[in-house]
Design a protein around this motif. Structure first.
Motif, PDB file in Angstrom:
ATOM      1  N   SER A 127      11.601  50.586 -24.578  1.00  0.00           N
ATOM      2  CA  SER A 127      10.425  51.139 -25.249  1.00  0.00           C
ATOM      3  C   SER A 127       9.176  50.465 -24.688  1.00  0.00           C
ATOM      4  O   SER A 127       9.049  49.241 -24.720  1.00  0.00           O
ATOM      5  CB  SER A 127      10.513  50.901 -26.752  1.00  0.00           C
ATOM      6  N   PHE A 128       8.253  51.271 -24.158  1.00  0.00           N
ATOM      7  CA  PHE A 128       6.965  50.797 -23.646  1.00  0.00           C
ATOM      8  C   PHE A 128       5.868  51.393 -24.534  1.00  0.00           C
ATOM      9  O   PHE A 128       5.764  52.618 -24.642  1.00  0.00           O
ATOM     10  CB  PHE A 128       6.737  51.235 -22.205  1.00  0.00           C
ATOM     11  N   THR A 129       5.065  50.541 -25.150  1.00  0.00           N
ATOM     12  CA  THR A 129       3.980  51.003 -26.012  1.00  0.00           C
ATOM     13  C   THR A 129       2.689  50.314 -25.600  1.00  0.00           C
ATOM     14  O   THR A 129       2.620  49.076 -25.578  1.00  0.00           O
ATOM     15  CB  THR A 129       4.277  50.678 -27.488  1.00  0.00           C
ATOM     16  N   THR A 130       1.678  51.095 -25.264  1.00  0.00           N
ATOM     17  CA  THR A 130       0.419  50.493 -24.820  1.00  0.00           C
ATOM     18  C   THR A 130      -0.455  50.086 -26.002  1.00  0.00           C
ATOM     19  O   THR A 130      -0.352  50.628 -27.108  1.00  0.00           O
ATOM     20  CB  THR A 130      -0.380  51.453 -23.930  1.00  0.00           C
ATOM     21  N   CYS A 131      -1.312  49.131 -25.725  1.00  0.00           N
ATOM     22  CA  CYS A 131      -2.343  48.717 -26.681  1.00  0.00           C
ATOM     23  C   CYS A 131      -3.592  48.402 -25.865  1.00  0.00           C
ATOM     24  O   CYS A 131      -3.603  47.423 -25.109  1.00  0.00           O
ATOM     25  CB  CYS A 131      -1.886  47.497 -27.471  1.00  0.00           C
ATOM     26  N   GLY A 132      -4.600  49.236 -25.977  1.00  0.00           N
ATOM     27  CA  GLY A 132      -5.830  49.019 -25.221  1.00  0.00           C
ATOM     28  C   GLY A 132      -6.317  50.244 -24.476  1.00  0.00           C
ATOM     29  O   GLY A 132      -7.424  50.244 -23.946  1.00  0.00           O
ATOM     30  N   MET A 133      -5.504  51.305 -24.437  1.00  0.00           N
ATOM     31  CA  MET A 133      -5.959  52.545 -23.796  1.00  0.00           C
ATOM     32  C   MET A 133      -7.191  53.106 -24.501  1.00  0.00           C
ATOM     33  O   MET A 133      -8.029  53.758 -23.881  1.00  0.00           O
ATOM     34  CB  MET A 133      -4.843  53.596 -23.815  1.00  0.00           C
ATOM     35  N   ARG A 134      -7.300  52.843 -25.798  1.00  0.00           N
ATOM     36  CA  ARG A 134      -8.418  53.413 -26.569  1.00  0.00           C
ATOM     37  C   ARG A 134      -9.766  52.914 -26.077  1.00  0.00           C
ATOM     38  O   ARG A 134     -10.783  53.580 -26.274  1.00  0.00           O
ATOM     39  CB  ARG A 134      -8.248  53.088 -28.053  1.00  0.00           C
ATOM     40  N   TRP A 135      -9.794  51.740 -25.412  1.00  0.00           N
ATOM     41  CA  TRP A 135     -11.067  51.218 -24.922  1.00  0.00           C
ATOM     42  C   TRP A 135     -11.623  52.044 -23.776  1.00  0.00           C
ATOM     43  O   TRP A 135     -12.805  51.936 -23.435  1.00  0.00           O
ATOM     44  CB  TRP A 135     -10.910  49.765 -24.477  1.00  0.00           C
ATOM     45  N   VAL A 136     -10.760  52.873 -23.160  1.00  0.00           N
ATOM     46  CA  VAL A 136     -11.216  53.742 -22.066  1.00  0.00           C
ATOM     47  C   VAL A 136     -11.096  55.214 -22.469  1.00  0.00           C
ATOM     48  O   VAL A 136     -10.967  56.094 -21.629  1.00  0.00           O
ATOM     49  CB  VAL A 136     -10.453  53.450 -20.756  1.00  0.00           C
TER      50      VAL A 136
ATOM     51  N   ILE B 165       7.137  51.337 -14.416  1.00  0.00           N
ATOM     52  CA  ILE B 165       6.499  51.889 -15.622  1.00  0.00           C
ATOM     53  C   ILE B 165       5.185  51.163 -15.902  1.00  0.00           C
ATOM     54  O   ILE B 165       4.167  51.783 -16.233  1.00  0.00           O
ATOM     55  CB  ILE B 165       7.434  51.797 -16.834  1.00  0.00           C
ATOM     56  N   PHE B 166       5.184  49.833 -15.766  1.00  0.00           N
ATOM     57  CA  PHE B 166       3.964  49.060 -16.020  1.00  0.00           C
ATOM     58  C   PHE B 166       2.819  49.524 -15.133  1.00  0.00           C
ATOM     59  O   PHE B 166       1.701  49.742 -15.608  1.00  0.00           O
ATOM     60  CB  PHE B 166       4.229  47.576 -15.765  1.00  0.00           C
ATOM     61  N   TYR B 167       3.102  49.681 -13.861  1.00  0.00           N
ATOM     62  CA  TYR B 167       2.029  49.981 -12.912  1.00  0.00           C
ATOM     63  C   TYR B 167       1.618  51.452 -12.982  1.00  0.00           C
ATOM     64  O   TYR B 167       0.488  51.794 -12.623  1.00  0.00           O
ATOM     65  CB  TYR B 167       2.447  49.532 -11.517  1.00  0.00           C
ATOM     66  N   HIS B 168       2.514  52.306 -13.462  1.00  0.00           N
ATOM     67  CA  HIS B 168       2.108  53.693 -13.710  1.00  0.00           C
ATOM     68  C   HIS B 168       1.154  53.743 -14.905  1.00  0.00           C
ATOM     69  O   HIS B 168       0.147  54.466 -14.873  1.00  0.00           O
ATOM     70  CB  HIS B 168       3.344  54.559 -13.964  1.00  0.00           C
ATOM     71  N   LEU B 169       1.457  52.975 -15.945  1.00  0.00           N
ATOM     72  CA  LEU B 169       0.555  52.908 -17.097  1.00  0.00           C
ATOM     73  C   LEU B 169      -0.789  52.312 -16.689  1.00  0.00           C
ATOM     74  O   LEU B 169      -1.850  52.767 -17.146  1.00  0.00           O
ATOM     75  CB  LEU B 169       1.191  52.070 -18.206  1.00  0.00           C
ATOM     76  N   LEU B 170      -0.767  51.318 -15.831  1.00  0.00           N
ATOM     77  CA  LEU B 170      -2.012  50.732 -15.358  1.00  0.00           C
ATOM     78  C   LEU B 170      -2.843  51.744 -14.568  1.00  0.00           C
ATOM     79  O   LEU B 170      -4.074  51.783 -14.691  1.00  0.00           O
ATOM     80  CB  LEU B 170      -1.719  49.513 -14.489  1.00  0.00           C
ATOM     81  N   SER B 171      -2.174  52.587 -13.774  1.00  0.00           N
ATOM     82  CA  SER B 171      -2.912  53.603 -13.014  1.00  0.00           C
ATOM     83  C   SER B 171      -3.575  54.610 -13.951  1.00  0.00           C
ATOM     84  O   SER B 171      -4.685  55.080 -13.687  1.00  0.00           O
ATOM     85  CB  SER B 171      -1.980  54.318 -12.030  1.00  0.00           C
TER      86      SER B 171
ATOM     87  N   GLN C 176      -8.718  56.826 -23.857  1.00  0.00           N
ATOM     88  CA  GLN C 176      -7.415  57.419 -23.611  1.00  0.00           C
ATOM     89  C   GLN C 176      -6.512  57.143 -24.814  1.00  0.00           C
ATOM     90  O   GLN C 176      -6.496  56.039 -25.347  1.00  0.00           O
ATOM     91  CB  GLN C 176      -6.787  56.807 -22.348  1.00  0.00           C
ATOM     92  N   ASP C 177      -5.774  58.165 -25.273  1.00  0.00           N
ATOM     93  CA  ASP C 177      -4.795  57.937 -26.334  1.00  0.00           C
ATOM     94  C   ASP C 177      -3.771  56.915 -25.877  1.00  0.00           C
ATOM     95  O   ASP C 177      -3.420  56.851 -24.687  1.00  0.00           O
ATOM     96  CB  ASP C 177      -4.073  59.239 -26.688  1.00  0.00           C
ATOM     97  N   GLU C 178      -3.273  56.120 -26.823  1.00  0.00           N
ATOM     98  CA  GLU C 178      -2.207  55.174 -26.490  1.00  0.00           C
ATOM     99  C   GLU C 178      -0.974  55.956 -26.036  1.00  0.00           C
ATOM    100  O   GLU C 178      -0.801  57.141 -26.380  1.00  0.00           O
ATOM    101  CB  GLU C 178      -1.861  54.286 -27.678  1.00  0.00           C
ATOM    102  N   ILE C 179      -0.115  55.310 -25.276  1.00  0.00           N
ATOM    103  CA  ILE C 179       1.026  55.985 -24.654  1.00  0.00           C
ATOM    104  C   ILE C 179       2.326  55.269 -25.005  1.00  0.00           C
ATOM    105  O   ILE C 179       2.383  54.029 -25.021  1.00  0.00           O
ATOM    106  CB  ILE C 179       0.842  56.059 -23.128  1.00  0.00           C
ATOM    107  N   VAL C 180       3.350  56.049 -25.282  1.00  0.00           N
ATOM    108  CA  VAL C 180       4.698  55.539 -25.552  1.00  0.00           C
ATOM    109  C   VAL C 180       5.659  56.163 -24.548  1.00  0.00           C
ATOM    110  O   VAL C 180       5.630  57.381 -24.329  1.00  0.00           O
ATOM    111  CB  VAL C 180       5.152  55.889 -26.987  1.00  0.00           C
ATOM    112  N   ILE C 181       6.487  55.334 -23.927  1.00  0.00           N
ATOM    113  CA  ILE C 181       7.524  55.825 -23.022  1.00  0.00           C
ATOM    114  C   ILE C 181       8.849  55.202 -23.426  1.00  0.00           C
ATOM    115  O   ILE C 181       8.949  53.971 -23.589  1.00  0.00           O
ATOM    116  CB  ILE C 181       7.198  55.491 -21.547  1.00  0.00           C
ATOM    117  N   LEU C 182       9.854  56.033 -23.623  1.00  0.00           N
ATOM    118  CA  LEU C 182      11.221  55.581 -23.910  1.00  0.00           C
ATOM    119  C   LEU C 182      12.090  55.923 -22.703  1.00  0.00           C
ATOM    120  O   LEU C 182      12.285  57.097 -22.401  1.00  0.00           O
ATOM    121  CB  LEU C 182      11.768  56.261 -25.161  1.00  0.00           C
ATOM    122  N   LEU C 183      12.576  54.911 -22.026  1.00  0.00           N
ATOM    123  CA  LEU C 183      13.356  55.107 -20.809  1.00  0.00           C
ATOM    124  C   LEU C 183      14.756  54.568 -21.021  1.00  0.00           C
ATOM    125  O   LEU C 183      14.928  53.381 -21.342  1.00  0.00           O
ATOM    126  CB  LEU C 183      12.684  54.392 -19.632  1.00  0.00           C
ATOM    127  N   GLU C 184      15.755  55.433 -20.853  1.00  0.00           N
ATOM    128  CA  GLU C 184      17.129  55.001 -21.081  1.00  0.00           C
ATOM    129  C   GLU C 184      17.489  53.847 -20.143  1.00  0.00           C
ATOM    130  O   GLU C 184      17.179  53.867 -18.951  1.00  0.00           O
ATOM    131  CB  GLU C 184      18.107  56.160 -20.863  1.00  0.00           C
TER     132      GLU C 184
END
Length: 240
Positions: free
Chosen positions: A67-76, A107-113, A78-86
């Motif tokens: 489970s990947f859950t962002t915190c901080g996208m709202r500052w730019v 996944i981390f660097y895709h979220l960063l992009s 952008q809605d926060e993002i959740v990714i569930l990867l098996e």
């Protein structure tokens, strides 16, 4: 603390790789927080954080997922993002299977992009928007990117979700990208039919078979090209 060279620094708790693996898998421990931006004086509140946990989703889908859950996208904006990867399991020997012990770095660097696109170019992802992953992604050239949507009737009981609004991203295959551009809702429903989960699954599976193949691909590519030209003409970006 940067425990693993390929992963972002950890900002809470674990001080060794072994502790990190235990914290990620421990069902009662809090999510491990990774920092995606270097800390700079005066702008700490604008850091992009990613909370990661290995979840045993035994309530309905019976899958083990990162489970990947962002915190901080709202500052730019952008809605926060959740990714569930098996979680991926690989055969280490003839009679044993080795589970993935650390979250995949891609996944981390895709979220960063996504964060940087929103911050620098004001390109934000909205409901039924998509991203494209160039080259090899998550160990395969067949992985094309993500399609993002809002949860509706799916089970979210065991998920560490951010405050709304947020978007869930599902991993796409290369053949599915034209459909994400032109018929994203149809693609989501097709994924739901494939996994027998209405309206669509929240989790992503690597190296799965594409739900759309070569049949009908030419006309969809044509429509996608028309869509892209229209975006250029109207000045809208491909993230919307």
């Amino acid at each position: 603390i940067k425990l693993v060279p390929s992963l972002p620094p950890v900002v809470n708790g674990p001080e060794s790789i072994e502790q990190l693996q235990c914290a990620l898998a421990d069902p009662v421990a809090p999510s491990v927080v990774f920092a995606m931006q270097p800390s700079q004086p005066g702008v700490d509140r604008h850091l992009l954080l990613v909370r990661v946990k290995l979840l045993q989703l035994d309530c309905c889908v019976r899958r083990k997922c990162w489970s990947f859950t962002t915190c901080g996208m709202r500052w730019v904006a952008q809605d926060e993002i959740v990714i569930l990867l098996e979680q991926q399991s690989d055969a280490s020997t003839e009679n044993s299977v080795m589970d993935e012990l650390l979250p995949p770095e891609d996944i981390f660097y895709h979220l960063l992009s996504i964060y940087e696109e929103a911050m620098n170019k004001h390109h934000v992802i909205i409901n039924l928007g998509h991203t494209v992953a160039p080259g090899t992604f998550l160990g395969s050239t067949e992985h094309g990117g993500f399609l993002f949507f809002r949860t509706t009737f799916q089970c979210v009981q065991q998920l560490p979700l951010p405050p709304p609004p947020y978007l869930v991203g599902v991993l796409l295959q290369r053949w599915e990208i034209p459909w994400a551009k032109v018929f994203p809702l149809r693609l989501l429903l097709r994924l739901g039919a494939e996994f027998r989960y209405y309206p669509c699954p929240l989790f992503s599976v690597r190296k799965r078979k594409s739900v759309f193949g070569e049949v009908g691909h030419t006309i969809v590519n044509l429509l996608a090209a028309m869509w892209k030209n229209n975006q250029r003409t109207t000045g809208r970006d491909g993230y919307a």
